[in-house]
Design a protein around this motif. Structure first.
Motif, short mmCIF file in Angstrom:
data_model
loop_
_atom_site.label_atom_id
_atom_site.label_comp_id
_atom_site.label_asym_id
_atom_site.label_seq_id
_atom_site.Cartn_x
_atom_site.Cartn_y
_atom_site.Cartn_z
N SER A 1 49.80 49.14 38.28
CA SER A 1 49.87 47.73 38.70
C SER A 1 48.70 47.37 39.61
O SER A 1 48.08 46.31 39.45
CB SER A 1 51.19 47.49 39.44
OG SER A 1 51.25 46.18 39.95
N ALA B 1 54.14 49.14 32.12
CA ALA B 1 53.03 49.18 33.07
C ALA B 1 51.70 49.37 32.37
O ALA B 1 50.69 48.74 32.72
CB ALA B 1 53.26 50.30 34.09
N ASP C 1 50.75 46.12 30.48
CA ASP C 1 50.33 45.11 31.45
C ASP C 1 48.95 45.42 32.01
O ASP C 1 48.11 44.53 32.15
CB ASP C 1 51.36 45.03 32.57
CG ASP C 1 51.01 43.99 33.61
OD1 ASP C 1 51.08 42.79 33.30
OD2 ASP C 1 50.65 44.37 34.75
#
Length: 537
Positions: free
Chosen positions: A264, A296, A299
């Motif tokens: 992230s 994750a 993203d």
């Protein structure tokens, strides 16, 4: 002796061989029909313990453990067979209700225990405090603290840890730290509980202070994961990556929580190479990519511009949940793949994954960037009627942006005015952006007046109106809006750019004087196009 052996054998069967609730009932029926409970009263206590052990093994692991109404009534009936329950029996029934996520019942039995003048022991208070933590019963927790102190159990590490957890859950982080600070004995759970409390309270500096004071030998994967998650959640991305580098130096084992937090942070900072190193570590270590880790990775790669890699990871994963689908949809929306996004949305629905508000936010943003007006209208209209997803202000903002970009200023204005809630600066700002794009000065003036009422300190509206007046060659109005901005002492937020070169991220603020090194970076970027970099405006 024969009856005692029969009782023991049946209870052992209950603990070791029962695989369902039905099996428990069958063994219990055998104990009753053979009269073993009446002949040996202590069997009721042993039966209660065996039943709770078996129920606990049949239930799914926490925190996904649901209430179990059958076991609730059944446990009561078995407990009532015990004529004079011992402290151990009371502890067992209290603990069972915390395991079944029935904290109110656990507290009820504790109250009954004290009314019968049964003395608690070192195991009683941790079980009761767990129930307080589940139900956020702050007043009861304070009472338990007083009783623990009275009975001399405040030196017990389990009592202190559970008391700290209760105070953290109730938002009383000061009281939690006081108990932690005054505790005589501490273990890894003690540190992890108070760290988690500081992180959830967004007091990351105090969390780091406790982390630094904690002996390195005591820290475990949860400790590191909590700190990494705290830095990621509070947007201290550089410190998150720095702490991760310390983990690598110390050869600390990684868990999925740590990796998700680091990915992230890499995605937010545009650290593509760093994120690739983390992904390589996942492959080398043989870490299983579950739905959360897959989310994750998708993203991260989407945020760093590698949408094809994100798509490949998504397709290869067999464990996808709603968050994974949302990450893929939002990533496609960011890159303007409107048609592909709608195809994935159709696949999502066919796979019986129920969309939520984030799903439609990504879909509407993707339609806006790709100019898919009719598709957006249809999906926006079907949100509540077909998918059961309520429309929020952010969804109206996406539609306002889409319609305004397409030049449908009147339709966008009518939609905003008919919303069931008041528009905010972002909704009206989307319409204002459309007015600037299509030169609609009349509507722009009305919208700007609304924005100035909602957020007088917003400097963007003055700049946008100045552009609109300049494009319309209305120089007098341009002068007036600038004077109005200056009289109100409104400042526009400076733009920020991030450029990554050779693994180093450089940040520039609008209006900054470029240092020689920065000039050199720009020259290199202009001359050599093979470097990977990302710019965020």
């Amino acid at each position: 002796m024969i009856y005692c052996k029969q009782s023991t054998d049946l209870i052992c069967t209950l603990k070791n061989q029962c695989k369902s609730v039905k099996h428990i009932y069958q063994v219990h029926a055998q104990i009753i029909t053979r009269g073993l409970l009446s002949l040996h009263p202590s069997s009721a206590s042993r039966l209660l313990t065996a039943i709770i052990h078996t129920f606990n093994s049949l239930l799914p692991p926490a925190p996904h453990r649901p209430p179990h109404p059958i076991s609730y009534h059944y446990l009561h009936s078995v407990f009532n067979l015990i004529s004079s329950p011992s402290t151990f029996c009371w502890n067992t029934i209290i603990r069972s209700h915390t395991l079944l996520s029935l904290p109110e019942n656990a507290l009820f039995f504790f109250i009954q225990m004290r009314r019968r003048c049964v003395s608690p022991d070192a195991h009683t208070f941790p079980f009761v405090l767990k129930a307080c933590a589940q139900s956020n019963e702050l007043s009861v927790a304070r009472t338990i603290q007083c009783q623990s102190l009275k009975h001399g159990f405040m030196r017990d590490v389990f009592v202190c840890n559970n008391l700290v957890r209760v105070y953290c859950n109730c938002g009383r982080i000061g009281d939690a730290y006081k108990v932690f600070d005054e505790s005589v004995e501490r273990d890894v759970v003690s540190y992890n509980v108070i760290l988690d409390g500081f992180v959830k309270g967004r007091e990351i500096e105090r969390a780091r202070q406790v982390f630094d004071e904690m002996p390195v030998s005591v820290r475990d994967a949860t400790t590191w994961g909590t700190m990494l998650a705290g830095y990621a959640q509070t947007k201290h991305y550089d410190q998150c990556l720095s702490l991760y580098d310390q983990m690598l130096v110390l050869s600390v084992p990684h868990d999925n929580v740590s990796i998700v937090s680091v990915l992230s942070a890499c995605g937010r900072m545009g650290e593509l190479e760093k994120g690739k190193q983390v992904h390589d570590h996942i492959r080398r270590s043989g870490i299983q990519i579950d739905s959360f880790l897959c989310t994750a990775l998708v993203d991260f790669y989407a945020k760093c511009g590698s949408i094809e890699t994100a798509q490949g990871i998504f397709e290869a994963s067999a464990d996808k949940n709603l968050f994974t689908w949302n990450a893929m949809l939002v990533g496609l929306a960011m890159h303007g793949y409107g048609e592909l996004l709608l195809n994935y949305f159709s696949k999502m629905v066919k796979n019986r994954v129920k969309p939520d508000g984030v799903t439609f936010l990504g879909v509407l943003v993707g339609c806006s960037h790709a100019g898919l007006i009719n598709e957006a209208r249809r999906l926006f209209g079907e949100m509540g009627s077909v998918y059961g997803v309520p429309k929020e202000l952010k969804h109206y903002g996406c539609m306002a942006d889409l319609l305004a970009r397409a030049g449908l200023i009147k339709e966008a204005m009518e939609m905003i005015e008919s919303m069931p809630m008041s528009g905010d600066v972002f909704v009206w700002g989307s319409l204002l952006g459309g007015c600037r794009l299509h030169g609609n000065v009349e509507v722009a003036e009305k919208v700007a007046a609304r924005i100035m009422e909602i957020s007088p300190e917003d400097g963007g509206v003055y700049s946008t109106m100045a552009d609109i007046y300049a494009n319309a060659k209305r120089w007098d109005d341009l002068t007036k809006i600038r004077r109005l901005r200056d009289s109100r002492k409104v400042k526009k937020n400076a733009g920020c750019s991030l450029i990554q070169l050779d693994g180093v991220t450089h940040e520039f603020i609008a209006g900054d004087d470029l240092h020689p090194q920065s000039d050199e970076i720009y020259l290199v970027l202009n001359a050599i196009g093979q470097h990977q970099y990302q710019m965020q405006l």
